[in-house]
Design an enzyme around this catalytic site. Structure first.
Site, PDB file in Angstrom:
ATOM      1  N   TYR A 164       0.810  -1.537   0.154  1.00 22.61           N
ATOM      2  CA  TYR A 164       0.014   0.201  -0.069  1.00 22.61           C
ATOM      3  C   TYR A 164       0.505   1.562   0.348  1.00 22.61           C
ATOM      4  CZ  TYR A 164      -3.576  -3.210   1.732  1.00 22.61           C
ATOM      5  OH  TYR A 164      -4.448  -4.556   2.221  1.00 22.61           O
ATOM      6  N   HIS A 174       0.441 -11.758   0.988  1.00 18.56           N
ATOM      7  CA  HIS A 174      -0.527 -11.074   0.529  1.00 18.56           C
ATOM      8  C   HIS A 174      -1.430 -11.667  -0.499  1.00 18.56           C
ATOM      9  CE1 HIS A 174      -1.596  -6.272   0.062  1.00 18.56           C
ATOM     10  NE2 HIS A 174      -2.672  -7.435  -0.697  1.00 18.56           N
ATOM     11  N   SER A 206     -13.181  -5.445   1.167  1.00 15.17           N
ATOM     12  CA  SER A 206     -13.594  -4.640   0.933  1.00 15.17           C
ATOM     13  C   SER A 206     -15.920  -5.241   1.345  1.00 15.17           C
ATOM     14  CB  SER A 206     -13.502  -5.583  -0.762  1.00 15.17           C
ATOM     15  OG  SER A 206     -12.403  -4.598  -1.035  1.00 15.17           O
ATOM     16  N   PRO A 207     -15.888  -5.176   2.367  1.00 13.17           N
ATOM     17  CA  PRO A 207     -17.165  -5.867   2.932  1.00 13.17           C
ATOM     18  C   PRO A 207     -18.621  -5.212   2.247  1.00 13.17           C
ATOM     19  CG  PRO A 207     -16.367  -4.757   4.824  1.00 13.17           C
ATOM     20  CD  PRO A 207     -15.097  -5.115   3.710  1.00 13.17           C
ATOM     21  N   GLY A 221     -16.806  -0.297  -1.649  1.00 13.91           N
ATOM     22  CA  GLY A 221     -17.939   1.032  -1.947  1.00 13.91           C
ATOM     23  C   GLY A 221     -19.248   1.531  -2.732  1.00 13.91           C
ATOM     24  N   PHE A 222     -19.185   0.323  -3.601  1.00 12.81           N
ATOM     25  CA  PHE A 222     -20.908   0.335  -4.353  1.00 12.81           C
ATOM     26  C   PHE A 222     -21.614   0.050  -3.258  1.00 12.81           C
ATOM     27  CE2 PHE A 222     -23.535  -3.170  -5.550  1.00 12.81           C
ATOM     28  CZ  PHE A 222     -24.172  -2.453  -6.642  1.00 12.81           C
TER      29      PHE A 222
END
Length: 331
Positions: free
Chosen positions: A56, A122, A201-202, A206-207
């Site tokens: 990151y 990762h 990404s739960p 961002g959707f």
């Protein structure tokens, strides 16, 4: 307050913080002052599980997290990742033992800590047997540089091979209403092995936040741009599903993002979501999702409104898909 959950034999709050957005992948990140203030706000809210990685910002995120959280080090569970980093400005997957050792030592310096609580591979480097990479990670445990080992985006079969070398404390994989791949096999395998399942990404990148109505407005360097689900052809169909979920969230008295997180938490006690955001209001909402009292019927309906079967588009472009090891649903 909802009960804590167990990660690496440590009690943590059910919702942790994925720190990637503060340095990487979703357009222009906040400046350092704002990012430090954001992490302080997370601590103030009660977050005590923070997740970063060598990748990151090519080290910048670990440096940021180390600076912000050093005063609270004994109060938090700190997770980072190796095996994928930046080489000459490009993302490179490298699971060689010497790379894992070097990246761990660099991470410790950037994070300003003597030991990392949870250290993930990762990505499994498919050029290197998983047993070799696990051997390197187990040596880091022996050296006292990391406390426990995790794996990211691996299949149940790979997890089992790795676990035979050294216990795997956690598996981190994308899991949300629209990404159900863990349900094929790895979710059950983590249960069998006593490993936690950390869901990245739960909020579906961002959707589920409901703010992104047109992906054409995304920054050129936003990682969602090439993702098939966000394409101009596919996104409108997915938005129609989201609009139905919004109606259900209103019934439940929460946001669609909170409903998505609550649905995940209800799937198993060993699941710990780590949503990422740069929005202070979303930071608070995400954390509070664990304390909402949403009926089982509402949660079941949420899972029926958006799921793998009616979401349009693959979760990754083909080149990225080839890099991961997770089970896939048949087309």
């Amino acid at each position: 307050m909802s009960p804590n959950r167990i990660l690496c034999q440590t009690e943590v709050r059910p919702v942790g913080l994925g720190c990637m957005n503060l340095s990487h992948a979703y357009g222009t990140p906040p400046d350092e002052a704002a990012a430090l203030a954001f992490l302080q706000r997370a601590v103030d809210l009660g977050y005590n599980h923070f997740d970063t990685a060598t990748l990151y910002g090519f080290g910048a995120n670990e440096t940021l997290v180390g600076k912000a959280l050093k005063p609270y080090r004994s109060q938090i569970l700190l997770a980072s990742k190796c095996g994928m980093g930046g080489v000459n400005g490009k993302r490179v997957i490298d699971g060689r033992p010497e790379t894992i050792q070097r990246q761990a030592e660099e991470s410790l310096r950037r994070l300003q800590t003597d030991v990392i609580d949870l250290y993930y591979l990762h990505r499994w480097d498919k050029n290197i047997p998983i047993e070799e990479s696990m051997g390197a990670l187990s040596r880091l445990v022996e050296q006292g540089k990391i406390r426990t080992i995790g794996l990211s985006e691996v299949s149940a079969a790979t997890l089992e091979k790795a676990h035979a070398v050294h216990p795997v404390a956690a598996v981190q994989t994308e899991y949300s209403l629209w990404t159900r791949n863990p349900e094929i096999a790895v979710l059950q395998k983590t249960r069998e092995l006593g490993a936690a399942f950390v869901a990245f990404s739960p909020v579906a990148r961002g959707f589920l936040g409901g703010i992104l109505r047109d992906p054409a407005t995304l920054a050129d360097n936003d990682i969602r741009r090439p993702m098939p689900r966000f394409s101009a052809e596919n996104y409108p169909a997915n938005l129609r599903l989201l609009d139905k979920l919004q109606d259900l969230a209103q019934q439940a008295g929460c946001t669609t993002a909170q409903l998505g997180i609550a649905w995940l938490l209800a799937q198993s006690e060993h699941i710990l979501p780590i949503p990422g955001t740069t929005n202070p209001a979303h930071l608070a909402d995400n954390f509070a999702a664990a304390d909402l009292n949403i009926s089982a019927d509402i949660l079941q309906q949420a899972g029926q409104i958006i799921h793998q079967g009616n979401t349009v588009g693959a979760r990754y472009p083909a080149a990225t898909q080839a890099e991961i090891d997770t089970e896939e649903f048949e087309a």
